[in-house]
Design a protein around this motif. Structure first.
Motif, PDB file in Angstrom:
ATOM      1  N   THR A   1     -22.250  53.503  37.936  1.00 30.89           N
ATOM      2  CA  THR A   1     -23.247  54.139  38.791  1.00 30.89           C
ATOM      3  C   THR A   1     -24.210  53.041  39.236  1.00 30.89           C
ATOM      4  O   THR A   1     -24.610  52.210  38.430  1.00 30.89           O
ATOM      5  CB  THR A   1     -24.026  55.236  38.034  1.00 30.89           C
ATOM      6  OG1 THR A   1     -23.106  56.229  37.580  1.00 30.89           O
ATOM      7  CG2 THR A   1     -25.067  55.887  38.924  1.00 30.89           C
ATOM      8  N   VAL A   2     -24.556  53.030  40.517  1.00 35.43           N
ATOM      9  CA  VAL A   2     -25.430  51.974  41.038  1.00 35.43           C
ATOM     10  C   VAL A   2     -26.741  51.941  40.257  1.00 35.43           C
ATOM     11  O   VAL A   2     -27.355  52.980  39.997  1.00 35.43           O
ATOM     12  CB  VAL A   2     -25.722  52.207  42.532  1.00 35.43           C
ATOM     13  CG1 VAL A   2     -26.698  51.152  43.054  1.00 35.43           C
ATOM     14  CG2 VAL A   2     -24.436  52.178  43.349  1.00 35.43           C
ATOM     15  N   GLN A   3     -27.168  50.740  39.891  1.00 37.91           N
ATOM     16  CA  GLN A   3     -28.452  50.548  39.232  1.00 37.91           C
ATOM     17  C   GLN A   3     -29.471  50.060  40.265  1.00 37.91           C
ATOM     18  O   GLN A   3     -29.193  49.156  41.053  1.00 37.91           O
ATOM     19  CB  GLN A   3     -28.333  49.525  38.102  1.00 37.91           C
ATOM     20  CG  GLN A   3     -27.440  49.973  36.958  1.00 37.91           C
ATOM     21  CD  GLN A   3     -28.024  51.157  36.192  1.00 37.91           C
ATOM     22  OE1 GLN A   3     -29.175  51.111  35.748  1.00 37.91           O
ATOM     23  NE2 GLN A   3     -27.245  52.207  36.050  1.00 37.91           N
ATOM     24  N   TYR A   4     -30.663  50.667  40.235  1.00 42.92           N
ATOM     25  CA  TYR A   4     -31.724  50.360  41.202  1.00 42.92           C
ATOM     26  C   TYR A   4     -32.940  49.780  40.503  1.00 42.92           C
ATOM     27  O   TYR A   4     -33.312  50.229  39.416  1.00 42.92           O
ATOM     28  CB  TYR A   4     -32.156  51.631  41.935  1.00 42.92           C
ATOM     29  CG  TYR A   4     -31.231  52.062  43.039  1.00 42.92           C
ATOM     30  CD1 TYR A   4     -31.420  51.616  44.345  1.00 42.92           C
ATOM     31  CD2 TYR A   4     -30.181  52.941  42.796  1.00 42.92           C
ATOM     32  CE1 TYR A   4     -30.583  52.022  45.373  1.00 42.92           C
ATOM     33  CE2 TYR A   4     -29.337  53.355  43.816  1.00 42.92           C
ATOM     34  CZ  TYR A   4     -29.546  52.898  45.103  1.00 42.92           C
ATOM     35  OH  TYR A   4     -28.713  53.298  46.117  1.00 42.92           O
ATOM     36  N   TYR A   5     -33.576  48.801  41.176  1.00 42.60           N
ATOM     37  CA  TYR A   5     -34.767  48.158  40.621  1.00 42.60           C
ATOM     38  C   TYR A   5     -35.832  48.003  41.700  1.00 42.60           C
ATOM     39  O   TYR A   5     -35.540  47.535  42.807  1.00 42.60           O
ATOM     40  CB  TYR A   5     -34.425  46.769  40.070  1.00 42.60           C
ATOM     41  CG  TYR A   5     -33.357  46.781  39.014  1.00 42.60           C
ATOM     42  CD1 TYR A   5     -33.668  46.936  37.657  1.00 42.60           C
ATOM     43  CD2 TYR A   5     -32.012  46.658  39.364  1.00 42.60           C
ATOM     44  CE1 TYR A   5     -32.671  46.958  36.691  1.00 42.60           C
ATOM     45  CE2 TYR A   5     -31.007  46.683  38.400  1.00 42.60           C
ATOM     46  CZ  TYR A   5     -31.350  46.837  37.069  1.00 42.60           C
ATOM     47  OH  TYR A   5     -30.357  46.863  36.115  1.00 42.60           O
ATOM     48  N   LEU A   6     -37.053  48.398  41.357  1.00 41.58           N
ATOM     49  CA  LEU A   6     -38.216  48.070  42.174  1.00 41.58           C
ATOM     50  C   LEU A   6     -38.820  46.794  41.599  1.00 41.58           C
ATOM     51  O   LEU A   6     -39.159  46.745  40.408  1.00 41.58           O
ATOM     52  CB  LEU A   6     -39.242  49.203  42.138  1.00 41.58           C
ATOM     53  CG  LEU A   6     -39.027  50.356  43.124  1.00 41.58           C
ATOM     54  CD1 LEU A   6     -39.978  51.506  42.802  1.00 41.58           C
ATOM     55  CD2 LEU A   6     -39.232  49.884  44.567  1.00 41.58           C
ATOM     56  N   ILE A   7     -38.927  45.768  42.418  1.00 46.17           N
ATOM     57  CA  ILE A   7     -39.423  44.478  41.958  1.00 46.17           C
ATOM     58  C   ILE A   7     -40.841  44.259  42.492  1.00 46.17           C
ATOM     59  O   ILE A   7     -41.065  44.274  43.713  1.00 46.17           O
ATOM     60  CB  ILE A   7     -38.518  43.322  42.441  1.00 46.17           C
ATOM     61  CG1 ILE A   7     -37.042  43.610  42.114  1.00 46.17           C
ATOM     62  CG2 ILE A   7     -38.976  42.006  41.837  1.00 46.17           C
ATOM     63  CD1 ILE A   7     -36.719  43.682  40.652  1.00 46.17           C
ATOM     64  N   PHE A   8     -41.787  44.082  41.570  1.00 48.79           N
ATOM     65  CA  PHE A   8     -43.166  43.774  41.936  1.00 48.79           C
ATOM     66  C   PHE A   8     -43.471  42.332  41.551  1.00 48.79           C
ATOM     67  O   PHE A   8     -42.674  41.671  40.889  1.00 48.79           O
ATOM     68  CB  PHE A   8     -44.124  44.747  41.256  1.00 48.79           C
ATOM     69  CG  PHE A   8     -43.899  46.184  41.653  1.00 48.79           C
ATOM     70  CD1 PHE A   8     -44.263  46.634  42.911  1.00 48.79           C
ATOM     71  CD2 PHE A   8     -43.311  47.093  40.767  1.00 48.79           C
ATOM     72  CE1 PHE A   8     -44.052  47.958  43.284  1.00 48.79           C
ATOM     73  CE2 PHE A   8     -43.099  48.410  41.134  1.00 48.79           C
ATOM     74  CZ  PHE A   8     -43.470  48.843  42.396  1.00 48.79           C
TER      75      PHE A   8
ATOM     76  N   GLU B   1     -15.229  51.995  46.058  1.00 49.55           N
ATOM     77  CA  GLU B   1     -15.898  53.287  45.865  1.00 49.55           C
ATOM     78  C   GLU B   1     -17.244  53.055  45.182  1.00 49.55           C
ATOM     79  O   GLU B   1     -17.359  52.222  44.278  1.00 49.55           O
ATOM     80  CB  GLU B   1     -15.030  54.222  45.029  1.00 49.55           C
ATOM     81  CG  GLU B   1     -13.730  54.619  45.727  1.00 49.55           C
ATOM     82  CD  GLU B   1     -12.930  55.643  44.927  1.00 49.55           C
ATOM     83  OE1 GLU B   1     -13.375  56.000  43.808  1.00 49.55           O
ATOM     84  OE2 GLU B   1     -11.882  56.079  45.419  1.00 49.55           O
ATOM     85  N   ILE B   2     -18.251  53.793  45.626  1.00 50.81           N
ATOM     86  CA  ILE B   2     -19.614  53.615  45.122  1.00 50.81           C
ATOM     87  C   ILE B   2     -20.163  54.961  44.669  1.00 50.81           C
ATOM     88  O   ILE B   2     -20.063  55.954  45.392  1.00 50.81           O
ATOM     89  CB  ILE B   2     -20.521  53.007  46.223  1.00 50.81           C
ATOM     90  CG1 ILE B   2     -19.959  51.644  46.662  1.00 50.81           C
ATOM     91  CG2 ILE B   2     -21.955  52.863  45.727  1.00 50.81           C
ATOM     92  CD1 ILE B   2     -20.650  51.047  47.870  1.00 50.81           C
ATOM     93  N   HIS B   3     -20.750  54.980  43.468  1.00 54.43           N
ATOM     94  CA  HIS B   3     -21.306  56.213  42.909  1.00 54.43           C
ATOM     95  C   HIS B   3     -22.813  56.028  42.716  1.00 54.43           C
ATOM     96  O   HIS B   3     -23.256  55.063  42.088  1.00 54.43           O
ATOM     97  CB  HIS B   3     -20.624  56.552  41.582  1.00 54.43           C
ATOM     98  CG  HIS B   3     -19.134  56.682  41.699  1.00 54.43           C
ATOM     99  ND1 HIS B   3     -18.524  57.803  42.204  1.00 54.43           N
ATOM    100  CD2 HIS B   3     -18.132  55.808  41.418  1.00 54.43           C
ATOM    101  CE1 HIS B   3     -17.212  57.642  42.206  1.00 54.43           C
ATOM    102  NE2 HIS B   3     -16.946  56.420  41.741  1.00 54.43           N
ATOM    103  N   PHE B   4     -23.581  56.975  43.242  1.00 53.07           N
ATOM    104  CA  PHE B   4     -25.035  56.885  43.228  1.00 53.07           C
ATOM    105  C   PHE B   4     -25.640  57.769  42.142  1.00 53.07           C
ATOM    106  O   PHE B   4     -25.086  58.822  41.797  1.00 53.07           O
ATOM    107  CB  PHE B   4     -25.594  57.277  44.599  1.00 53.07           C
ATOM    108  CG  PHE B   4     -25.197  56.325  45.695  1.00 53.07           C
ATOM    109  CD1 PHE B   4     -25.939  55.183  45.941  1.00 53.07           C
ATOM    110  CD2 PHE B   4     -24.059  56.564  46.461  1.00 53.07           C
ATOM    111  CE1 PHE B   4     -25.564  54.290  46.939  1.00 53.07           C
ATOM    112  CE2 PHE B   4     -23.680  55.677  47.456  1.00 53.07           C
ATOM    113  CZ  PHE B   4     -24.431  54.540  47.698  1.00 53.07           C
ATOM    114  N   PRO B   5     -26.800  57.355  41.600  1.00 53.85           N
ATOM    115  CA  PRO B   5     -27.452  58.126  40.537  1.00 53.85           C
ATOM    116  C   PRO B   5     -28.248  59.316  41.100  1.00 53.85           C
ATOM    117  O   PRO B   5     -29.443  59.199  41.378  1.00 53.85           O
ATOM    118  CB  PRO B   5     -28.372  57.094  39.879  1.00 53.85           C
ATOM    119  CG  PRO B   5     -28.714  56.146  40.990  1.00 53.85           C
ATOM    120  CD  PRO B   5     -27.501  56.082  41.867  1.00 53.85           C
TER     121      PRO B   5
END
Length: 264
Positions: free
Chosen positions: A17-24, A206-210
């Protein structure tokens, strides 16, 4: 947990599952870890991603002065067929344009809401597909510069869309397509200059989203008009945060906005 900083598009990793990051500037947040939690977003001010000044954002995270002058916002970014670095012709900064344009580029088919054709640097695969919310994608050609990718896209987009219907993508109104078969259908349309770069025998990605829950209808959050929002995060797809009440927030569309983000 409280985070404050200027928004840039979420960084991603292609995993099961795609991992997402907000970078500050001094911190980061794995957004997957706050699914099903209540969060608030409070818009504080603007900060241009190029000059760093507190000036209203015009496009792509840049103030008007920067957008109309820096090479990172040249017309060839959105229209790769306008690239001229291979001819030693400058648009805004030839050294920068060579660095970006004279690199391997991919023309691809992606399916997010519908079948579309697109262009990106090879190093941006699969990031580009994830950012577009594509659940499947495949490369068509790998060419040595942006110009060849651009003229290939122009030739193909008369027969395949080059835009995503973001509302359909976010409500998961999608269907699977045989991308290998679709690629073969349009092979004859590839320009003569690029046909030697056609990619044979590769498979679609193939891409799977959270996403815990897709909205039935979507309403967009615009921090420029509504500077505060609070809701329960139910999913992440493309560069959008999806909330329990159908509100969707385009993080990339708010690059250059300084926010206070509170996870409750």
């Amino acid at each position: 947990m409280r985070y404050e900083g200027v928004l840039t598009k979420m960084s991603t990793e292609l995993k099961e599952t795609v991992q997402y990051y907000l970078i500050f500037e001094s911190d980061f947040l794995n957004v997957n870890q706050i699914l099903d939690k209540k969060i608030s977003i409070n818009f504080l001010r603007y900060q241009c991603l190029n000059c760093g000044l507190e000036k209203k954002i015009f496009r792509q995270g840049f103030c008007y002065d920067c957008f109309t002058s820096i090479p990172q916002a040249g017309d060839w970014i959105m229209n790769p067929e306008l690239s001229k670095a291979h001819l030693e012709e400058e648009d805004r900064d030839l050294e920068y344009e060579k660095k970006v344009q004279l690199k391997p580029h991919i023309v691809y088919l992606a399916n997010s809401s519908n079948l579309k054709v697109g262009v990106t640097r090879k190093t941006q695969i699969p990031t580009r597909w994830i950012d577009q919310g594509a659940h499947e994608a495949i490369e068509i050609v790998e060419v040595p510069n942006r110009y060849l990718a651009g003229i290939t896209e122009v030739a193909l987009k008369g027969h395949v869309a080059d835009k995503t219907n973001w509302r359909k993508m976010l409500t998961n109104d999608i269907e699977d397509v045989d991308l290998v078969a679709e690629r073969e259908k349009i092979k004859h349309l590839i320009p003569e200059e690029a046909i030697e770069y056609f990619i044979e025998n590769n498979k679609e990605t193939e891409i799977h989203f959270p996403v815990l829950e897709f909205p039935k209808k979507v309403k967009t959050l615009n921090l420029g008009k509504n500077p505060f929002y609070e809701g329960i995060l139910k999913g992440i797809k493309g560069q959008y945060l999806l909330f329990h009440d159908g509100t969707v927030f385009n993080v990339r569309g708010h690059e250059g906005f300084v926010v206070d983000l509170n996870v409750m």
